[in-house]
Design a protein around this motif. Structure first.
Motif, PDB file in Angstrom:
ATOM      1  N   THR A   1      45.811 -32.826   6.879  1.00 17.26           N
ATOM      2  CA  THR A   1      45.463 -32.471   8.101  1.00 17.26           C
ATOM      3  C   THR A   1      45.199 -33.907   8.780  1.00 17.26           C
ATOM      4  O   THR A   1      44.684 -34.729   8.474  1.00 17.26           O
ATOM      5  CB  THR A   1      43.792 -31.832   7.705  1.00 17.26           C
ATOM      6  OG1 THR A   1      43.996 -30.616   7.073  1.00 17.26           O
ATOM      7  CG2 THR A   1      43.325 -31.468   9.239  1.00 17.26           C
ATOM      8  N   TYR A   2      46.266 -33.732   9.949  1.00 18.44           N
ATOM      9  CA  TYR A   2      45.895 -34.952  10.776  1.00 18.44           C
ATOM     10  C   TYR A   2      45.331 -35.019  12.058  1.00 18.44           C
ATOM     11  O   TYR A   2      45.467 -33.977  12.680  1.00 18.44           O
ATOM     12  CB  TYR A   2      47.562 -35.524  10.966  1.00 18.44           C
ATOM     13  CG  TYR A   2      47.487 -36.936  11.445  1.00 18.44           C
ATOM     14  CD1 TYR A   2      47.340 -37.895  10.571  1.00 18.44           C
ATOM     15  CD2 TYR A   2      48.212 -37.040  12.736  1.00 18.44           C
ATOM     16  CE1 TYR A   2      47.285 -39.481  11.029  1.00 18.44           C
ATOM     17  CE2 TYR A   2      48.161 -38.336  13.158  1.00 18.44           C
ATOM     18  CZ  TYR A   2      47.858 -39.417  12.280  1.00 18.44           C
ATOM     19  OH  TYR A   2      47.793 -40.951  12.998  1.00 18.44           O
ATOM     20  N   ARG A   3      44.582 -35.912  12.498  1.00 15.74           N
ATOM     21  CA  ARG A   3      43.869 -36.082  13.791  1.00 15.74           C
ATOM     22  C   ARG A   3      44.653 -37.046  14.913  1.00 15.74           C
ATOM     23  O   ARG A   3      44.542 -38.368  14.387  1.00 15.74           O
ATOM     24  CB  ARG A   3      42.342 -36.459  13.640  1.00 15.74           C
ATOM     25  CG  ARG A   3      41.585 -36.097  14.961  1.00 15.74           C
ATOM     26  CD  ARG A   3      39.950 -36.420  14.586  1.00 15.74           C
ATOM     27  NE  ARG A   3      39.958 -37.954  14.216  1.00 15.74           N
ATOM     28  CZ  ARG A   3      39.782 -38.655  12.982  1.00 15.74           C
ATOM     29  NH1 ARG A   3      39.812 -37.886  12.073  1.00 15.74           N
ATOM     30  NH2 ARG A   3      39.865 -39.776  13.129  1.00 15.74           N
ATOM     31  N   ASP A   4      45.028 -36.643  15.979  1.00 15.96           N
ATOM     32  CA  ASP A   4      45.561 -37.295  16.339  1.00 15.96           C
ATOM     33  C   ASP A   4      44.807 -38.236  17.652  1.00 15.96           C
ATOM     34  O   ASP A   4      43.508 -38.045  17.243  1.00 15.96           O
ATOM     35  CB  ASP A   4      46.703 -36.919  17.597  1.00 15.96           C
ATOM     36  CG  ASP A   4      46.237 -36.015  18.551  1.00 15.96           C
ATOM     37  OD1 ASP A   4      45.144 -35.917  18.648  1.00 15.96           O
ATOM     38  OD2 ASP A   4      46.846 -35.069  18.846  1.00 15.96           O
TER      39      ASP A   4
ATOM     40  N   ASP B   1      41.988 -36.700  19.286  1.00 21.63           N
ATOM     41  CA  ASP B   1      41.034 -35.855  18.379  1.00 21.63           C
ATOM     42  C   ASP B   1      41.437 -34.462  18.202  1.00 21.63           C
ATOM     43  O   ASP B   1      40.680 -33.510  17.589  1.00 21.63           O
ATOM     44  CB  ASP B   1      39.476 -35.875  18.964  1.00 21.63           C
ATOM     45  CG  ASP B   1      38.640 -35.834  17.800  1.00 21.63           C
ATOM     46  OD1 ASP B   1      39.037 -36.292  16.503  1.00 21.63           O
ATOM     47  OD2 ASP B   1      37.496 -35.205  17.816  1.00 21.63           O
ATOM     48  N   ARG B   2      43.037 -34.400  17.893  1.00 20.24           N
ATOM     49  CA  ARG B   2      43.329 -32.952  17.820  1.00 20.24           C
ATOM     50  C   ARG B   2      44.039 -32.722  16.487  1.00 20.24           C
ATOM     51  O   ARG B   2      44.649 -33.664  16.175  1.00 20.24           O
ATOM     52  CB  ARG B   2      44.386 -32.359  18.937  1.00 20.24           C
ATOM     53  CG  ARG B   2      43.910 -32.063  20.349  1.00 20.24           C
ATOM     54  CD  ARG B   2      45.021 -32.076  21.162  1.00 20.24           C
ATOM     55  NE  ARG B   2      46.218 -32.898  21.253  1.00 20.24           N
ATOM     56  CZ  ARG B   2      46.845 -33.172  22.386  1.00 20.24           C
ATOM     57  NH1 ARG B   2      46.569 -32.721  23.415  1.00 20.24           N
ATOM     58  NH2 ARG B   2      47.763 -34.200  22.289  1.00 20.24           N
ATOM     59  N   SER B   3      43.472 -31.948  15.649  1.00 23.80           N
ATOM     60  CA  SER B   3      43.951 -31.687  14.416  1.00 23.80           C
ATOM     61  C   SER B   3      45.250 -30.956  13.951  1.00 23.80           C
ATOM     62  O   SER B   3      45.253 -29.780  14.782  1.00 23.80           O
ATOM     63  CB  SER B   3      42.795 -31.095  13.471  1.00 23.80           C
ATOM     64  OG  SER B   3      41.745 -31.888  13.460  1.00 23.80           O
TER      65      SER B   3
ATOM     66  N   ARG C   1      43.118 -41.431  10.192  1.00 25.22           N
ATOM     67  CA  ARG C   1      43.082 -39.925  10.699  1.00 25.22           C
ATOM     68  C   ARG C   1      43.486 -39.071   9.990  1.00 25.22           C
ATOM     69  O   ARG C   1      43.514 -37.811  10.272  1.00 25.22           O
ATOM     70  CB  ARG C   1      44.072 -40.393  11.935  1.00 25.22           C
ATOM     71  CG  ARG C   1      43.714 -41.305  13.038  1.00 25.22           C
ATOM     72  CD  ARG C   1      44.650 -41.331  14.490  1.00 25.22           C
ATOM     73  NE  ARG C   1      44.208 -42.267  15.172  1.00 25.22           N
ATOM     74  CZ  ARG C   1      44.867 -42.628  16.452  1.00 25.22           C
ATOM     75  NH1 ARG C   1      46.287 -42.064  16.323  1.00 25.22           N
ATOM     76  NH2 ARG C   1      44.265 -43.523  17.056  1.00 25.22           N
TER      77      ARG C   1
ATOM     78  N   ALA D   1      42.511 -36.563   7.549  1.00 22.56           N
ATOM     79  CA  ALA D   1      40.989 -35.581   6.991  1.00 22.56           C
ATOM     80  C   ALA D   1      41.303 -35.315   5.665  1.00 22.56           C
ATOM     81  O   ALA D   1      40.315 -34.940   4.855  1.00 22.56           O
ATOM     82  CB  ALA D   1      40.745 -34.678   7.928  1.00 22.56           C
TER      83      ALA D   1
END
Length: 324
Positions: free
Chosen positions: A161-164, A167-169, A205, A207
């Protein structure tokens, strides 16, 4: 581990820091009553741990002078910090005695750690490349870092799960080729399922990282450090800049801001290096070149020469120097 046993070990850890600890202090730190603290001390004595009772107004408990507990009790976070400190010292060490001491300390650390944690730390060292010299890396969440490193060594895909930066996952599958430390941050570089391309992801970044079934190959000749450096330096920026500089790689590295560029020998000219980086605008580039304080030749882009940006900066500097 049951709570009483965990608190006995916590008591031992407090006493190993040194000094005398009052009964009241130990009671508050362990969140138990004073009678229970005395019982925990008795448990340590039964294990032949020499806890001494100190009488008087400032009395309490302490370990016997010179006592050293053989097992090293570190959390995962503490073990990672210690290991990375040793690795960083080993890379920077110039004296043979320092190198030998670091290697000896690393071996001792590994011997006293639990086997599972020692194996994970070995994977972290084996999976990590260092793209450039610089400050010590900032460590992301320990579980993520160790999981990604293990997956890279074993060539196992990861569901992450990656947050750019906005802050969009997003959920994606990553085939991590290597872990790279660059300018205080940690990256995983590998094949990304969402884009079908080799990409680099900041581990602070990430999660969530879960190992998946299957294995993947790593392309022959793949340079993880170079790939991350190019990505971080702005591969999608408008201008590709190439400059030949008369000087050593180390001299140029000291003057380039934040290690933004790739520096390599200019094979056709001994004593010169080629510096490449990308930029969205050219207006700040002349000041960077001036800051090198070394002879240089602009190879590209043509706009940097045609608009006479460097000469214009030189003229302004000369006029400012002559002004009263």
């Amino acid at each position: 581990m049951t709570k009483p046993l965990a608190r006995v070990l916590a008591l031992l850890e407090i006493l190993q820091v040194g000094g005398t600890r009052t009964l009241r202090e130990l009671s508050e730190r362990l969140d138990v009553d004073e009678r229970t603290v005395r019982r925990y001390v008795d448990h340590l004595l039964d294990l032949d741990v020499p806890v001494e009772s100190v009488r008087g107004r400032y009395g309490g408990y302490r370990l016997a002078p010179g006592y050293r507990m053989p097992p090293l009790m570190l959390t995962d976070d503490e073990a990672v910090v210690v290991l990375l400190g040793l690795v960083g010292t080993r890379r920077a060490a110039l004296q043979p005695d320092t190198v030998l001491a670091v290697e000896s300390a690393t071996a001792k650390l590994r011997r006293v750690l639990p086997r599972a944690l020692a194996g994970r730390l070995d994977a972290l060292v084996a999976a990590t490349s260092y793209a450039s010299e610089g400050r010590s890396p900032t460590i992301p969440e320990t579980g993520v870092l160790l999981t990604v490193a293990e997956a890279a060594v074993r060539r196992r895909p990861l569901a992450i799960t990656y947050r750019d930066k906005n802050d969009r996952s997003t959920e994606r599958v990553l085939e991590p080729y290597r872990v790279v430390a660059l300018r205080g941050r940690w990256y995983a570089t590998g094949l990304d399922s969402s884009s079908g391309e080799v990409r680099s992801f900041r581990l602070d970044r990430v999660a969530r990282a879960v190992v998946q079934e299957g294995q993947f190959p790593v392309p022959d000749g793949f340079d993880p450090a170079a790939h991350v450096l190019e990505a971080v330096s702005g591969a999608s920026y408008r201008y590709a800049i190439s400059v030949r500089v008369q000087g050593s790689e180390r001299a140029v590295q000291r003057r380039m801001p934040g290690s933004i560029a790739r520096i390599e020998p200019a094979g056709e000219e001994p004593g010169w290096v080629r510096v490449r980086w990308r930029a969205e605008r050219l207006d700040w580039v002349p000041s960077v070149l001036a800051g090198l304080d070394l002879p240089f030749v602009i190879e590209e882009p043509d706009e940097l020469r045609e608009r006479v940006r460097v000469r214009a900066l030189a003229a302004r500097l000369a006029s400012w120097a002559e002004a009263p």
